[in-house]
Every structure is written in structure tokens, then in C-alpha cells.
Enzyme design. Structure first.
Site, PDB file in Angstrom:
ATOM      1  N   LYS A   1      39.507 -29.323 -10.744  1.00  0.00           N
ATOM      2  CA  LYS A   1      38.478 -28.306 -10.521  1.00  0.00           C
ATOM      3  C   LYS A   1      38.686 -27.729  -9.127  1.00  0.00           C
ATOM      4  CE  LYS A   1      34.856 -27.531 -12.843  1.00  0.00           C
ATOM      5  NZ  LYS A   1      34.897 -26.855 -14.141  1.00  0.00           N
TER       6      LYS A   1
ATOM      7  N   THR B   1      37.255 -31.429 -16.004  1.00  0.00           N
ATOM      8  CA  THR B   1      37.151 -30.848 -14.667  1.00  0.00           C
ATOM      9  C   THR B   1      35.684 -30.769 -14.251  1.00  0.00           C
ATOM     10  OG1 THR B   1      37.104 -28.530 -15.432  1.00  0.00           O
ATOM     11  CG2 THR B   1      39.266 -29.521 -15.043  1.00  0.00           C
ATOM     12  N   ASP B   2      34.796 -30.641 -15.213  1.00  0.00           N
ATOM     13  CA  ASP B   2      33.368 -30.659 -14.860  1.00  0.00           C
ATOM     14  C   ASP B   2      32.989 -31.997 -14.236  1.00  0.00           C
ATOM     15  OD1 ASP B   2      30.598 -29.285 -15.231  1.00  0.00           O
ATOM     16  OD2 ASP B   2      30.328 -31.341 -15.931  1.00  0.00           O
TER      17      ASP B   2
ATOM     18  N   PHE C   1      61.358  -8.764  22.810  1.00  0.00           N
ATOM     19  CA  PHE C   1      62.253  -8.916  21.656  1.00  0.00           C
ATOM     20  C   PHE C   1      63.464  -8.026  21.892  1.00  0.00           C
ATOM     21  CE2 PHE C   1      63.603  -8.278  17.158  1.00  0.00           C
ATOM     22  CZ  PHE C   1      63.962  -9.594  16.928  1.00  0.00           C
TER      23      PHE C   1
ATOM     24  N   ARG D   1      55.694  -6.228  24.791  1.00  0.00           N
ATOM     25  CA  ARG D   1      55.027  -5.741  23.578  1.00  0.00           C
ATOM     26  C   ARG D   1      53.762  -6.559  23.331  1.00  0.00           C
ATOM     27  NH1 ARG D   1      58.303  -8.411  18.357  1.00  0.00           N
ATOM     28  NH2 ARG D   1      58.293 -10.536  19.177  1.00  0.00           N
TER      29      ARG D   1
ATOM     30  N   GLN E   1      59.681 -16.669  16.839  1.00  0.00           N
ATOM     31  CA  GLN E   1      60.337 -17.926  16.479  1.00  0.00           C
ATOM     32  C   GLN E   1      60.215 -18.960  17.598  1.00  0.00           C
ATOM     33  OE1 GLN E   1      61.497 -14.962  15.529  1.00  0.00           O
ATOM     34  NE2 GLN E   1      62.990 -15.094  13.849  1.00  0.00           N
TER      35      GLN E   1
ATOM     36  N   ASN F   1      54.002 -11.576  11.684  1.00  0.00           N
ATOM     37  CA  ASN F   1      54.068 -10.776  12.911  1.00  0.00           C
ATOM     38  C   ASN F   1      53.260  -9.512  12.652  1.00  0.00           C
ATOM     39  OD1 ASN F   1      54.741  -9.398  15.200  1.00  0.00           O
ATOM     40  ND2 ASN F   1      56.926  -9.884  15.109  1.00  0.00           N
TER      41      ASN F   1
ATOM     42  N   HIS G   1      52.232  -6.331  13.273  1.00  0.00           N
ATOM     43  CA  HIS G   1      52.809  -5.319  14.151  1.00  0.00           C
ATOM     44  C   HIS G   1      51.753  -4.412  14.772  1.00  0.00           C
ATOM     45  CE1 HIS G   1      56.622  -6.674  12.738  1.00  0.00           C
ATOM     46  NE2 HIS G   1      56.446  -6.228  11.504  1.00  0.00           N
TER      47      HIS G   1
END
Lengths: 301, 301, 301, 301
Positions: free
Chosen positions: D12, D57-58, D162, D179, D222, D248, D250
Site C-alpha cells: 500500500k 494492502t488494506d 565551468f 555563474r 560534479q 543543474n 540553469h
């Protein structure tokens, strides 16, 4: 210079009701999202916490499910009218009720080329919508109904221009005589009557909207929206006004020239945000006053 | 007891590429979401910030768009294979590449009963998926391909039971011999070859999944999933394994008896959460080792 | 019985602008979502596709980014006023402009107990909002400003009752003298002036909303909303009206008695749908006419 | 060449449990999303629809709510261990259980400068996560625990470069020495023991992740990820491996030069898609085999 209570309403939003009609081996399914709102004499609840006039939102939910038995045969507009009238007619503090409905379409599963009796696949993001507002009792009772659709995502790969526009010092956009035009259309139309073949009319309006988007050579999304609206009003006397809201889902031609590749309208980037957003109403010049028809409940946040 | 860099990969996720084929008046559209990931000798970027081996994710994006010209005629699997092979063959630090693709379906608009040449409506929430993993160069190069779909929302209003289950002190669920069964199916299948008629096979698998859901009298969602998987493997030699994940989208029969109304499987509440979630793999007993076929990139968060 | 163009507007929605103020080592960040809409003489674009009066939505985007330099020091309301006035004053076909802004809050990262100069963590789902509408030129120019917030998720574990309500044949809800009350509040307030210390006022209003939710012993969510609104108006002369929309996010006491466990208000199920939805306006009795202040652009879909 | 059932599990998913501790006037709140999955001898359910071994599942849901009473004092990891062990120890067909938990943080409302006893505001999109896997009984019982967080949105406005990257014919990216770097971090760490001060450790790990993001001068995302992972492992002996996944997000410097405006790292467009996606694992070289620790349930779709 007192501080006072202004407009107020309350209800149960987004009751997710599924109705199966199983009187015959070939079942039917209706899958709806129902929101109810009551208007009336509820000032005491706000001002002093007195609930004597407040029908609980839980009760509104129970009522919406109880009334769902009729949804099998009836359209969502008829269901909404019955539910709204019940609240206004039977619950004494209530002077007005608004019901908003989303209707999710399912398509019968096709097995060995044949439509199956009791299996369906959800089709489309597209949602049919309706609102019903009822005010007053007896002879003074009035009802306003709107139909609509939302999330109809539609695209044409040519037949769309955008040029000759106003320019100022911040204008760098290049005009174009051939672009991709795409939108996720929201349309809502107001009826001048409640004597309507609701489901047939809905299919007809949807067909016109798609037809106009495809066939009108577009000089702007504004023009396409107006042509859609006009065509709907011309075809359906029962509709007195239609409102259209259309994001311009930008498809930017990708610059492949820097890699020595030609891109003659073939490769696009589908951008998320921002997007243009065009909104317009088309109406009959003798359309009656909309009253509370456009006073939204769940949409207004 | 040193601390070391483990598995790593990087790329550009969710490039939203739309490809129009317009060589003839009847255009074609392909609308895809492409994610790229590179694996290889990138330890220096992690350990000392040296990017000499790192092909920028922006370059991966440019490459994905440049390669999209071939998407018009090719299937998403062929496009993915070409793109993955490019990265492995042409970018020296790269030892493996994985491409994951979502493919959004559009249906031609029908105008006056005829399919329109260059207008489409998005159909369904359902998404076709594929992944391609390529490792090695030259004769040592290997490729793994999976196909799949997700968000196939399907429901049957009868033909589903759930009874005879295990019970403990927390078990209060009542057994049932007739219930609504609904799911939003995710399926992914692994190919044993890359010589496949990709688009035809996809249509065939989807058809089988719908067929089995509709026709198998279900004693449990578990059983339905297994029957789906088995039928797919029986029909398609190219597939060696299929994985299925299916939320049990609960539709609870609404208690209308307290209002004096009967509810013979007619009015349901479609609940959001929690939901049952059933997952199973069906495989050939001689299926080759999956290698990196199931090593997800964007799904694993 | 002619068909005519009704209300219309268009613009660029959801420009996702991030503004860094870096004049000093301690940077500042503003993260906003800006939507622009123009109203004016655009009938020709709709009726005949003539764009001569249409300032492209791309130009509106460029302008929004260009004006963002002032966002560092200015509040979102001042930015919106400047941007709206620019469109009305400088673009001849424009008679009115509406700017809608969402402002996403960031909190400075704390490193070794000290706030960092140029690193932040996004806090909260909560969003500050504002709208600015400007009409006319020169002495006839008028401006309407609203402030607001949305998605303020707030919960109290006691101090909330709901009893003594209206009952009909569909009422099965049990009254309660102690329940969890939770909502995701949307509030929007209208200013009677543009001479406001915008940021200080926002902080003050938010504080009052939280204070009233916490301290008012609630007999109904209706009562809590009214007390919130009244306290805001009492504290801030600049505000003439406040509108509140509050889903009642139901927390249902879980029945553990069937397992021999007591549950004295300790274990709840947080349900998704349906939810109660309570909406109210609190206003000064001498509030000026709202004019176009509440005429939404992006919210109305 | 038979077709056989492969791996399978069921449970569940997304039980939305809120636990209030109210033994004292100052209440505590825990707000969690709990998913349970059972592994074991369930082949008959798949192959022939026999549910004799299937705990509904109940029932798993009921059990999750019943066990929630202990959540007040216990950490989510302890709760998960207790729940998983219950299923393995008490339900005979079950050979393994996996519990996945999301933990939503609330902050006490501050009223008149004082934290309120029973009112909270939801803070952050950030979610703490945990998984527990238990296999076997008695002395052979083993447990694997992972902790984690997701949706930690963090941004730095400088201190990120970068450049010096690999270039090919599709490379058009310009190198940068300054940046904006932003991500929505997902981290999951694997414990080598179950003797852990879970809540203190979580706070410590989160603090380190933020600290490293802020203080490491980044030559690539990284590098930042690796430094985050290494610092966590250095500080916490109980953790043997950490996996990090970082989009990332941007932020593109907006070109205002065409309007005669300078933009010295001040005005950015926050783009939605595509985004870079960097993933890495940092591990001890003597880390024990992960076993089923990483075998996800709800994440793998």
C-alpha cells in the site's frame, strides 16, 4: 468606517464521483469531479461562530453522491441543475447554489476490433466542464448555466503567421510567415436558456473549435480565437457568449545551421515558460446580463 | 578504509523536441522528451574539478536536436540507438551512453469527417517510452533496448474479484466478488535483439495489454499483471522480459443505504491515496543477463 | 443580433526572472514569476488579423527582464507599477496594463552558525503575490494594487470545534469539540493607496494571519477567516478589502478502536479530496469601488 | 524456453499519516507518507489467482496507522524498522518487507515572538526520506536502512565556474568563470548499522550538504557533489555510501546589452527544461554489499 463581512460562500470541492450504469451488459461510465458552493445567510458563522444556518460541507458531499444515481442518463448540466435546485429549494438558509463540474472522458477498450462492454481507457487530458448557478425559489427562481472545456491541446505545423506588429525599443522579435501554432485551449460558454440538448451541443462546439483552429489561416492567435468564438455563436443559438483563454505554447525553430544542417521548419524546441496568453470574449450584442454566471468558485484562487 | 567515488553519470535531461516532417502536404509530427546520460572516465571532474573529459550537457542537448532530423522516419528506438552510438563512438572519454525517451502521441484533427493534413490534437495521458544503452566500440560494442508505456489509465466495471486472502488481526477488509478495477499502468519490456519492427511491435504490445486487462476474469490485480506479461512474451519473440507496475486505483462503493437508496455497484468514490501498488516481472527462463538495461537515469530520484 | 468582440487582453505569462544584487559581498536574491497583460485597442487583431497595434508578447517579455534591474532594491509592487506605467505611457494603443507577480522566498544558508553571503535555500511552498493594474495617462492615470499570499499551509492540533450546524436528511457528520484544523491559505488584499511600505506591510499582514489562526478558538473555519480579515484591516489603514480562500484540509481521526488501541486525537489520515472550501471577503464599509483591481489574468482559466 | 514469474512485490503506497503527540500542552506533530511493500511466496496469486498467502494492502494500511502511535517519540527509521519487522515476523508468507517514508517538516508558528504550542506552518518543499528493508526471521534476520532528503532547492550566486571542458563539433557553450549554480538536491545514504541516533544524524548530514554547497568553490557540479558526499562520510561513521542526484537548474544570464543595459550577473532567466542532471555515488572502499538496500518500490516507475 466600520469593517464588515463582504461576499462569502462555502462548499465541498472536488468530489470524485464515478458512476457506472449497469442495467444492461453494456455498461456506461461517467467520471466527474463535482464542487458545490452555497451562498446565503451565513454571516453568523463568520461573525460569531454560530453554525445554525450552516449545512456542513460533508452533507453537501453526501448529497452530491446521492444525486449521482441520475448521472448515468443525464448530462452533467442536468445533474448540476438538480443538485443546485435541491440546495436552494430544501435548505432554508440557502439563497443561491453553484455547482462546478469537470467531466473526464473514457473510451471503450477495443478488443479484437470490437468495443468492450465494461472496459475503458482514459482518453485525453481534455476535460469537459460545466457550471450551474441557481438563485431564488418558486417563480422567482433563476438558473445560469455555462459549458466549457479545458486542456484541449492542439497544434498546427503550418498556416500561421505573425508579422506587421507594433515595435518599440524592446522589440527584437522577427516577423514570420510560417510557424508552428499550438495551444492548450480553455473555453467556456454561457447559455441563454436551460432547454438544451447538452451532450449534442457539447460535441458540436468542440468540433467547431477544432475545425476553426485547423482551417483558419492564422495571422495571430487573437484572430483564431475570435473566429472560433464567432463560429460557435453562429451555429448555436442557445449560446449567448463564449470566453476563450489560450496560452501560445511556443515552439522555437532550433538553430541547426551552426552545425551545417538545414532546418526548414522541421526541428523545434517546445518551451515551457514563459508563454503568450491570449484571452477574448465573443458575445451577442443582445446577450442578457451574465448575472452570477461567471462568478467562479474553485477556479478563483 | 578510504572514501572513493562510486558509480556516476551525467547528461541533459528532458530535451523537449518536436519534429515536423513536411516533405509532403500531409505533415507528420513526433513530439518527444529526450534525456541523455554519459558514463566513462569522468573521475577527474568529481575529484579535482578537471573538465577535460567532460562533454558539456549543453553539447549533448545540441546533439540531440541535431539528430532529431532523422526522427521523422525513424522510430524512437532507432533515434536513441543512433544518438547513443554517436556519443560512444565519437567522444573519446565516453564508454557508455544511455538515452531515455518519452513519446507523446497526437491524433490528427478530423474536419468535416476527414483527417487534417497539418493539425493534431494531443491524445491521452498515455506515454510511450524507450531506453537505449550502448557500451563499447567496434566489435565489442553492445546495445540494450527497452520499450514501454506509462500512464495507461484503464478501468473495468465488473469481472474483478478479491477474496480468500490471508487475514490477521489488522484485517477488516470485506471480500468481494464484483468490484471496479482500475490502474494507471507502467510497463517496460526488454528486447533480446535490436532487429525489431519497433513501431509495429509497440502497437502490438499495447493491444495485448488492453486485451488481457479486459478479458481476463481477475481474481487479483497480481493475476491480471502476470497474464498481461505472459501474453506479451508469447506473442513477441523479440521481448525477453517485461516489468509491470500497477497502482490499484481504488474505487470505493459509496454507502447510499443510509439515505434509503440502493447502490448496486453504481456510485463510487475514486480515492486518491493511499493506493495498492503491485509490481511484477515476467521473463523467459533463458533470458540473457540484463546488464545495464534497467539502470535508470531520470527515473531514479 | 450581431456577434461582437467582448473583453480581451493578451500578454506574456510566467516570466521566470531571478535578480541578484551584487553591489556588495553580501548578495541579495529576488526570484519572481511575472505575467504581463495589455488591454486597449486590439480589435483589429481579432477581427481581421491586423497586428499594427499589437506589441508582441516577446517584447513584453524583454521589457519585463529589462525592468528587472530595479527589482533588487524595489518591492514587487514598485516593480509592477513601473512596468505597468511603462506600457500605458509608452505604447500608444495600450489603455490599460495588468502585471501579476509571484515572489518566491529564499533563506540564507547558515554555515557554522553564520548566514552565508551568496548561498540560499528555498523556503516554503508559500508564495507572496501582487497585482498592479494601471489605466489612463497623465492626470487621468489611475493605479490599483493588490498584495497577497498563497499556499500558506498551516495547521492547529486543537482549539477548533464544529458543532451546532444545520442538519437535513443527508447529514451524517458528527459534531466535534476538538479537531485538527488545517488549510492552505490564499489571501489577497486591495490597497486604497500606492503610498505604502510594501515589504514591511507584507510581513505585518502575514504575521497577523498566522497569529489569528493560532489564537482564535475556532468554532468554524468561517469564523477564523473573518477574524483574520478583520485584524488585518484594523492594523493596516492602507488596505481597504481582503479576500480569503481556504480549503479545509481534512484530517480524519483514524479508527484504531477495532484493533484495541485508543486514539485520543493522536493518529489522523490526511485526506486529499474532497475538501471543504471556504471563501470570504472582509471590507471597509467605505471602501472605494474596486474597479479592475480583481480582474485576474493568469488565475482565471 | 518457458515463461516464468520474475521478481514481484506489492503493498500500500502513500499512506498519509499525521501523528499528534499531545501528552503535554506543547503538542508535537509528525507528518509522513508511508509506503509498504511485501516480498515472499506470492506466486500463486500471480499464476492462478489464489490469495491465500496475500495479506491485503488494506491490512497493510491499517497496520501502518496502528503502528503510528509510536511515531511521536520514535524517528521514522525506528517506526519503519518496527513495521517491517512486524510483517516479516508475524505474517507467515512474508520473507521480506520494505517500508519507504517521506517526512514533511513543520515549523512552529511564532506568535508575539513566542513559538506556539499547537500551531505549525509547513516549511519548505524539502522532504526527509528513509527506507527500511527487513529479510528473514530470528537470528537470520537482517535489516538495511537508508536515509535521505529530496527537493532541497539551493542556489549560489557566485563561486561557480565551468570551463576547460571537452569540445566537439556540437559544442557552442561558452566557458564561464562566474555563474549562478542551483539545484534541487536528492541524496540518499546507506547505513552500515541500525544503532544510530537517527534524528541527530539527519540534521548533521543536511548541515554538511548545505555547508559544502556554499563553501566549495565549484569548478563543476560534479565536484561539488563529490565534496558533499566525502564530507558526509568523513563525519558519520554509520554511513557507508551516499548517492546524490542533482539537476543543474540553469539560470541563463539575460542579454540586456541589446537594450543598452549592462548586466553584470544581475538578471537571469530561470529555465525549466532541459536541465543538466548529475548523479554520483560516494562510498567507503570497505562498504558491505548493499543487498536489497537500493531496491526501490515507489520510486521505480
Amino acid at each position: 468606517m466600520a469593517i464588515i463581512l463582504g461576499d462569502h460562500q462555502y462548499g465541498k470541492a472536488e468530489n470524485r464521483i464515478v458512476r457506472i450504469v449497469r442495467d444492461a451488459p453494456r455498461h456506461e461510465i461517467r467520471d466527474v469531479n463535482v464542487s458545490t458552493a452555497l451562498r446565503g445567510d451565513f454571516a453568523a458563522a463568520h461573525l460569531v461562530g454560530d453554525q445554525a444556518n450552516v449545512l456542513p460541507t460533508d452533507t453537501q458531499k453526501q448529497t452530491a453522491y446521492a444525486f449521482a444515481k441520475r448521472l448515468g442518463r443525464d448530462s452533467i448540466e442536468e445533474y448540476g441543475l438538480a443538485l443546485a435546485r435541491h440546495f436552494v429549494d430544501e435548505v432554508s438558509p440557502v439563497t443561491g447554489a453553484r455547482i462546478e463540474i469537470e467531466d473526464f472522458a473514457w473510451t471503450r477498450a477495443v478488443v479484437d476490433g470490437v468495443e468492450h462492454d465494461h472496459t475503458w481507457v482514459r482518453n485525453g487530458q481534455e476535460v469537459r466542464t460545466a457550471s450551474v448557478t441557481v438563485e431564488g425559489r418558486g417563480d422567482a427562481q433563476r438558473a445560469w448555466v455555462t459549458g466549457g472545456l479545458k486542456d484541449l491541446v492542439i497544434l498546427k505545423s503550418t498556416g500561421s503567421e505573425f508579422r506587421g506588429f507594433y515595435e518599440d525599443e524592446f522589440t527584437i522579435l522577427e516577423p514570420t510567415t510560417d510557424r508552428v501554432m499550438a495551444t492548450s485551449l480553455t473555453a467556456r460558454w454561457r447559455f441563454g436558456t436551460t432547454q438544451v440538448a447538452w451532450d449534442e451541443l457539447y460535441a458540436g462546439v468542440r468540433s467547431i473549435l477544432v475545425d476553426r483552429f485547423a482551417l483558419v489561416h492564422s495571422l495571430a492567435l487573437q484572430q483564431t480565437l475570435y473566429e472560433m468564438g464567432r463560429a460557435v455563436l453562429e451555429a448555436h443559438e442557445a449560446i449567448v457568449e463564449i470566453r476563450l483563454s489560450a496560452p501560445n505554447k511556443h515552439h522555437f525553430l532550433y538553430d541547426l545551421g551552426r552545425f551545417g544542417l538545414t532546418n526548414h521548419g522541421e526541428v523545434y524546441h517546445a518551451d515551457d515558460r514563459p508563454y503568450g496568453l491570449i484571452q477574448a470574449s465573443v458575445t451577442r450584442d443582445d446577450a442578457p446580463d451574465p448575472g452570477p454566471a461567471w462568478h467562479q468558485y474553485t477556479g478563483l484562487v
